[in-house]
Design an enzyme around this catalytic site. Structure first.
Site, PDB file in Angstrom:
ATOM      1  N   ASP A 277      42.309  15.530 -41.812  1.00 42.68           N
ATOM      2  CA  ASP A 277      42.817  15.979 -40.519  1.00 42.68           C
ATOM      3  C   ASP A 277      43.849  15.017 -39.936  1.00 42.68           C
ATOM      4  OD1 ASP A 277      42.579  17.715 -38.119  1.00 42.68           O
ATOM      5  OD2 ASP A 277      41.811  15.886 -37.191  1.00 42.68           O
ATOM      6  N   GLU A 319      46.505  17.729 -43.758  1.00 45.67           N
ATOM      7  CA  GLU A 319      46.855  18.538 -42.599  1.00 45.67           C
ATOM      8  C   GLU A 319      47.917  17.771 -41.835  1.00 45.67           C
ATOM      9  OE1 GLU A 319      46.492  20.136 -38.412  1.00 45.67           O
ATOM     10  OE2 GLU A 319      45.664  18.209 -38.987  1.00 45.67           O
TER      11      GLU A 319
HETATM   12  C1  OTU Z   1      44.192  18.826 -35.948  1.00 44.65           C
HETATM   13  O1  OTU Z   1      45.376  19.364 -35.441  1.00 44.65           O
HETATM   14  C2  OTU Z   1      43.129  19.901 -35.898  1.00 44.65           C
HETATM   15  O2  OTU Z   1      43.499  20.973 -36.708  1.00 44.65           O
HETATM   16  C3  OTU Z   1      42.930  20.303 -34.472  1.00 44.65           C
HETATM   17  O3  OTU Z   1      42.038  21.385 -34.337  1.00 44.65           O
HETATM   18  C4  OTU Z   1      42.449  19.090 -33.721  1.00 44.65           C
HETATM   19  O4  OTU Z   1      42.429  19.388 -32.342  1.00 44.65           O
HETATM   20  C5  OTU Z   1      43.314  17.863 -33.940  1.00 44.65           C
HETATM   21  O5  OTU Z   1      43.736  17.685 -35.282  1.00 44.65           O
HETATM   22  C6  OTU Z   1      42.572  16.610 -33.573  1.00 44.65           C
HETATM   23  O6  OTU Z   1      41.524  16.370 -34.479  1.00 44.65           O
HETATM   24  O7  OTU Z   1      47.840  18.412 -33.146  1.00 44.65           O
HETATM   25  O8  OTU Z   1      47.534  20.895 -32.317  1.00 44.65           O
HETATM   26  O9  OTU Z   1      50.387  17.013 -37.517  1.00 44.65           O
HETATM   27  O10 OTU Z   1      49.447  18.652 -35.483  1.00 44.65           O
HETATM   28  O11 OTU Z   1      46.540  17.271 -36.838  1.00 44.65           O
HETATM   29  C7  OTU Z   1      46.864  20.509 -33.463  1.00 44.65           C
HETATM   30  C8  OTU Z   1      49.050  17.256 -37.402  1.00 44.65           C
HETATM   31  C9  OTU Z   1      47.109  19.082 -33.821  1.00 44.65           C
HETATM   32  C10 OTU Z   1      48.625  17.701 -36.001  1.00 44.65           C
HETATM   33  C11 OTU Z   1      47.262  18.220 -36.153  1.00 44.65           C
HETATM   34  C12 OTU Z   1      46.441  18.511 -35.004  1.00 44.65           C
END
Ligand code: OTU
Length: 639
Positions: A277, A319
């Site tokens: 993540d 991700e």
């Molecule tokens: C991720 O997303 C997860 O998919 C989210 O559900 C979480 O809220 C977040 O991490 C924190 O754990 O900013 O708007 O470049 O864009 O990691 C989603 C990567 C997020 C980020 C992404 C993040």
């Protein structure tokens, strides 16, 4: 290997004497593990002890690996494209919202098998802090499953059952931050200096202010700023996301080793794919946006190598929701080629699909995809139409400008269109985290609602319902053919609309991503075999896509993928080639019939024969020198 490095290697080897497969892997990947860590931590006096601890952890994990997982290690070593093949189709869901518990998921597996799913991503399921916990992305204990969902043993049992049925399991590793309720943070709060150093904290505002000068806000609306004052420690804690999510400090090698242990533990529980993540944020550097820094790629290479040594059946999925130019790096570019993540989310494709659907024009998608570097050998995309997060309109000025658009205005158009605010829009989505400074916003909403199904059903307009179903299937068709592992997000296979009760829970009220995280509607699912129902039409449409993928080797993730100019700005062309097979997918992004010169297909020696039955369900019409696509039709021409 240099003599002193060889000595380290031999010591690690000695820890697991007799395992020749381990010895081979350790030798093969030893420097791939060591070099990036030396690059990041070499000058740090804490490193030697941590390096030793890491090698011990790797050896211990390899020794503890269950026989069934060792067999899988071997099988995947000789089938390195197991996630890239035409058979691979994934499904993503929350455990509680889909089936209550991990045991409940086991009971629902026949449903997934019927759809043709071979890869199951269960959303965060490790023990989180109490609500709000960002949908489980604020982990309080990496060694335990969320009690309401089950236990670690339940996870092992589910993983084994999935494995027996040929379905891979993907689980999140939230490695950028922990919940402030995690034992590390709790110890820091209680005054433990060492644990405080696991996080990035500052005594006053000077460093935070300096960083914030160049840091973008991830949640500008609900969690502005990237630092939170924590009175217990009298310091500002780096919190990129919500104030209760504390960013780990990866400049401390002990943090890396701690997270390595988490990954190895999940691998040995039977998890096949680790979704890493928010990886772009792992390294911070003043004067930058603190994303995609070179150290991030060193750390990812090291994580990859240690998993390859201890648990080679396991793949890493990045991700990284970043711009087109930064994205490919997560699959291992340049000197990291073949050494970084196996998979990465193709968020750019997702954005372009919705952009084309709103505008009815494909030039931006065609240009942007053509300008992207190809996937590095051995790696593959995750292709998807929407996900559990918002859609962030990651369209650069450069790409927009290249096709005569203004990037800023186009992003605003998309946010307006999908919020249903642009005159003529079919969409019923919502703005996510509107940024008052720029007027820009991201978008929340279920695929069906964004594609017009919710509005059409509310109006009782059958013709509009049909068009909306076609739109949902059209986007999935590109995701299925593009190259990569396509994912279906729970509910999209039935056209479930936005969750009308998404804000009933006060803990979720300020995060409208819950609009598109509904509970499974098993009554709607029961209608999936009725060919006249909305559910039946979508279900069958997706099943045809699964079948078309299976019948088409050219969709392999390692195959050539090229966006094609079709001569008609309303029809997207995607050319694929692999193992002597060719495929041209033509996709009409409008509600009107659209012609394309038959020569576009003939030049590529494909068509007119489609796989039977046509994945779209409608035959492709020929008219003189033209192929004429019906509204939102996708045609698969093969050669
Ligand atoms: C991720 O997303 C997860 O998919 C989210 O559900 C979480 O809220 C977040 O991490 C924190 O754990 O900013 O708007 O470049 O864009 O990691 C989603 C990567 C997020 C980020 C992404 C993040």
């Amino acid at each position: 290997m240099r003599p002193e490095v060889r000595a380290e290697y031999e010591r690690a080897l000695g820890r697991i004497a007799g395992d020749t497969a381990f010895a081979t892997r350790l030798e093969r990947f030893f420097t791939e593990l060591r070099n990036p860590l030396v690059a990041v931590y070499g000058a740090d006096e804490r490193f030697p002890a941590q390096w030793d601890a890491l090698l011990a952890a790797v050896a211990e994990a390899a020794a503890a690996r269950a026989p069934a997982l060792r067999a899988l290690d071997h099988e995947r070593e000789i089938t390195p494209d197991w996630l890239q093949r035409e058979q691979a189709v994934g499904y993503v869901t929350y455990v509680d919202r889909f089936a209550g518990t991990l045991d409940g998921v086991r009971e629902r597996l026949p449903y997934l098998r019927e759809l043709g799913v071979g890869y199951l991503h269960l959303m965060p399921l490790l023990r989180a802090r109490p609500q709000p916990n960002d949908g489980g992305y604020a982990v309080a204990d990496y060694d335990a499953v969320e009690p309401a969902l089950g236990t670690m043993d339940d996870l092992r049992v589910l993983a084994a059952e999935l494995r027996a049925g040929g379905m891979a399991l993907c689980v999140d590793v939230v490695l950028n931050h922990t919940a402030r309720e995690h034992a590390w943070a709790q110890a820091a709060l209680a005054g433990d200096e060492r644990m405080l150093r696991f996080y990035r904290t500052f005594p006053d505002r000077s460093a935070p202010d300096a960083y914030e000068a160049t840091l973008p806000d991830v949640f500008p609306d609900t969690a502005p700023g990237s630092f939170t004052w924590v009175p217990e420690v009298g310091r500002w804690v780096w919190t990129t996301f919500n104030p209760y999510q504390w960013d780990l400090d990866y400049s401390d090698p002990e943090v890396f080793v701690a997270m390595a242990r988490v990954m190895l533990g999940l691998a040995n529980a039977g998890v096949d794919v680790l979704r890493l993540d928010a990886v772009p944020f792992l390294w911070k550097r003043a004067g930058t946006d603190c994303q995609n820094e070179p150290e991030v790629h060193e750390l990812l290479q090291a994580f990859r190598a240690l998993v390859r040594i201890a648990a080679p059946a396991v793949a890493l999925k990045a991700e990284a929701i970043v711009s087109p130019r930064d994205l490919v790096g997560y699959l291992g570019a340049g000197r990291h080629e073949g050494k970084e993540c196996d998979l990465a989310y193709h968020n750019v494709l997702m954005v372009l699909l919705w952009s084309s659907l709103a505008s009815g024009r494909v030039a931006l998608m065609t240009h942007t995809l053509r300008a992207m570097p190809p996937v590095p050998p051995g790696a593959g995309w995750i292709t998807y139409v929407r996900c559990h997060d918002d859609i962030g309109w990651a369209i650069t000025e450069e790409d927009a400008g290249a096709v005569g658009l203004d990037g800023y205005l186009h992003r605003r158009f998309l946010a307006d269109w999908y919020a249903g605010d642009f005159p003529g829009s079919f969409a019923r989505g919502a703005r996510f985290q509107p940024d008052p400074r720029t007027g820009e916003a991201r978008t929340s909403g279920m695929a069906a609602s964004l594609a017009g199904l919710e509005a059409a059903r509310a109006d009782g307009d059958e013709a509009a319902v049909e068009l909306a179903i076609r739109r949902v299937l059209l986007l999935h068709a590109i995701a299925f053919a593009h190259g990569g592992l396509p994912l279906v997000y729970m509910g999209d296979e039935l056209g479930l609309p936005n969750d009308p009760a998404w804000d009933a829970d006060p803990a979720q009220r300020d995060d409208n991503r819950w609009i598109h995280r509904p509970h499974m509607d098993w009554e709607a699912a029961a209608r999936r075999h009725d060919p006249n129902s909305v559910e039946g039409r979508l279900w069958e449409g997706l099943r045809r896509l699964v079948a078309a993928r299976r019948a088409t080797r050219a969709v392999h993730a390692q195959g050539r993928s090229e966006a094609v100019w079709t001569g008609n700005d309303h029809v997207f062309g995607l050319y694929r080639e692999h193992a002597g097979e060719r495929l041209l997918v033509l996709a009409n992004f409008t509600a009107e019939p659209q012609p394309v010169r038959a020569a576009v297909a003939a030049e590529r020696a494909v068509g007119p024969a489609e796989p039977e039955p046509a994945p779209d369900g409608r035959p492709l019409r020929a008219q003189g020198d033209f192929l004429v696509l019906a509204p939102y039709q996708h045609a698969w021409l093969r050669g």
